[in-house]
Motif scaffolding. Structure first.
Motif, PDB file in Angstrom:
ATOM      1  N   MET A 157       0.827  -1.209   0.000  1.00 42.82           N
ATOM      2  CA  MET A 157       0.000   0.000   0.000  1.00 42.82           C
ATOM      3  C   MET A 157       0.861   1.258   0.000  1.00 42.82           C
ATOM      4  O   MET A 157       0.527   2.260  -0.647  1.00 42.82           O
ATOM      5  CB  MET A 157      -0.942  -0.009   1.194  1.00 42.82           C
ATOM      6  N   TRP A 244       0.100  -2.974   8.726  1.00 42.22           N
ATOM      7  CA  TRP A 244      -1.281  -2.496   8.545  1.00 42.22           C
ATOM      8  C   TRP A 244      -2.108  -2.982   9.716  1.00 42.22           C
ATOM      9  O   TRP A 244      -2.130  -4.179  10.028  1.00 42.22           O
ATOM     10  CB  TRP A 244      -1.819  -3.049   7.237  1.00 42.22           C
ATOM     11  N   CYS A 279      -6.502  -1.849  -1.910  1.00 42.56           N
ATOM     12  CA  CYS A 279      -6.256  -2.596  -0.683  1.00 42.56           C
ATOM     13  C   CYS A 279      -6.976  -3.941  -0.713  1.00 42.56           C
ATOM     14  O   CYS A 279      -6.391  -4.981  -0.383  1.00 42.56           O
ATOM     15  CB  CYS A 279      -6.707  -1.771   0.517  1.00 42.56           C
TER      16      CYS A 279
END
Length: 325
Positions: A157, A244, A279
């Motif tokens: 990401m 994340w 994502c």
């Protein structure tokens, strides 16, 4: 391949192998036939706990297969053998039922529905550091619990949306969720405020919400819960890698389906749709979905690994869970 005590590392075709040689998740099976007695497994856990914890820190998830765990009570004994403190499910939004001891049902929403990837209770400031799952009834088909390495997702990401990820790191995420007065097991976050905060007293609910960094605003048919800003990225202490850690895609899908779950950046800006679509795509590319076998025990580092649920195609399926501080 790692071997220690009664534990032997084995390979499954669904595992991922990364460039640094890390195989995810790690799968451990007995290297002896002397595992018909559950006590052998429990004593091995106690004896090798430092080693098992080091593997968990390295791999993010450990799947124990073939260790003769036959019942929820057996599973509770296995969880207790690790010696991790229990985390009460106060503030949790998934409908769950206590089965025995520290063991609860996993999310009780309809099993044919997908549950998006998330870190358990990342929408509160009081989340578990570790999760256990146990396959009590093996699915006929489907119903896997896919898992995903947060550091891998962060790296991808960051490469794809560097500005957005920088904003996440700077501002965090604010979550808003409207909770009903009644439990609704037809959706993944369908617990009532009574179940969420384990009380029928609004004042007690407010006190418990405050301890989790949440503010309650009472509305006609329930309560709006506003939490944050909370960190959306976590720094792993051992590896110093960023991971994340959030429920953004859960909120994104919820918003698309006109549900009552929302998120925004901590500075009030909206989360860009294109980032969430990318994502979701990366999550599907990088996840591992190993079909459940009866008796499987899966231990997850919640700060490093996200999990979800694939739709059940052929019943039955019964997966239980336990949360640890």
């Amino acid at each position: 391949m790692a071997t220690r005590g009664i534990f032997q590392e084995v390979n499954l075709p669904e595992q991922k192998c990364y460039e640094n040689g890390l195989v995810f998740p790690m799968v451990l099976s007995p290297n002896t036939n002397n595992t018909s007695n559950l006590n052998v497994f429990e004593e091995a856990i106690k004896a090798e706990k430092p080693w098992l914890e080091s593997l968990l820190n390295e791999r993010g998830a450990l799947l124990f297969r073939g260790f003769n765990v036959k019942s929820p009570s057996d599973f509770n004994d296995v969880v207790e053998a690790f010696g991790f403190a229990e985390l009460p499910y106060i503030g949790g939004r998934a409908p769950r039922t206590n089965v025995v001891g520290r063991v609860f049902t996993a999310n009780e929403s309809p099993p044919d529905k997908t549950i998006q990837f998330h870190n358990e209770m990342a929408y509160t400031s009081n989340y578990p550091s570790k999760l256990f799952f146990f396959c009590d009834e093996e699915p006929g088909s489907g119903g896997e619990t896919p898992i995903l390495l947060g550091p891998v997702l962060y790296d991808k990401m960051k490469a794809k949306h560097p500005k957005f990820v920088s904003q996440l790191e700077q501002h965090g995420v604010t979550y808003t969720h409207t909770i009903s007065n009644e439990d609704n097991t037809s959706i993944g976050n369908g617990s009532s405020w009574h179940s969420t905060y384990m009380t029928n007293d609004k004042k007690v609910a407010e006190e418990r919400a405050t301890k989790q960094g949440s503010k309650l605003e009472w509305v006609e048919n329930g309560v709006k819960v506003i939490t944050g800003p909370l960190p959306a990225i976590k720094l792993q202490e051992k590896s110093q890698r960023k991971s994340w850690f959030n429920s953004l895609t859960v909120c994104y899908i919820s918003q698309k389906n006109a549900k009552f779950y929302d998120s925004m950046l901590g500075n009030g800006e909206s989360v860009p749709d294109d980032a969430m679509e990318d994502c979701l795509r990366i999550m599907e590319e990088e996840c591992v979905a190993i079909p459940w076998k009866e008796g499987d025990v899966l231990l997850i580092d919640n700060l490093m690994v996200m999990h979800g649920r694939k739709p059940l195609i052929k019943p039955p399926r019964r997966v239980l869970a336990a949360l640890c501080k």
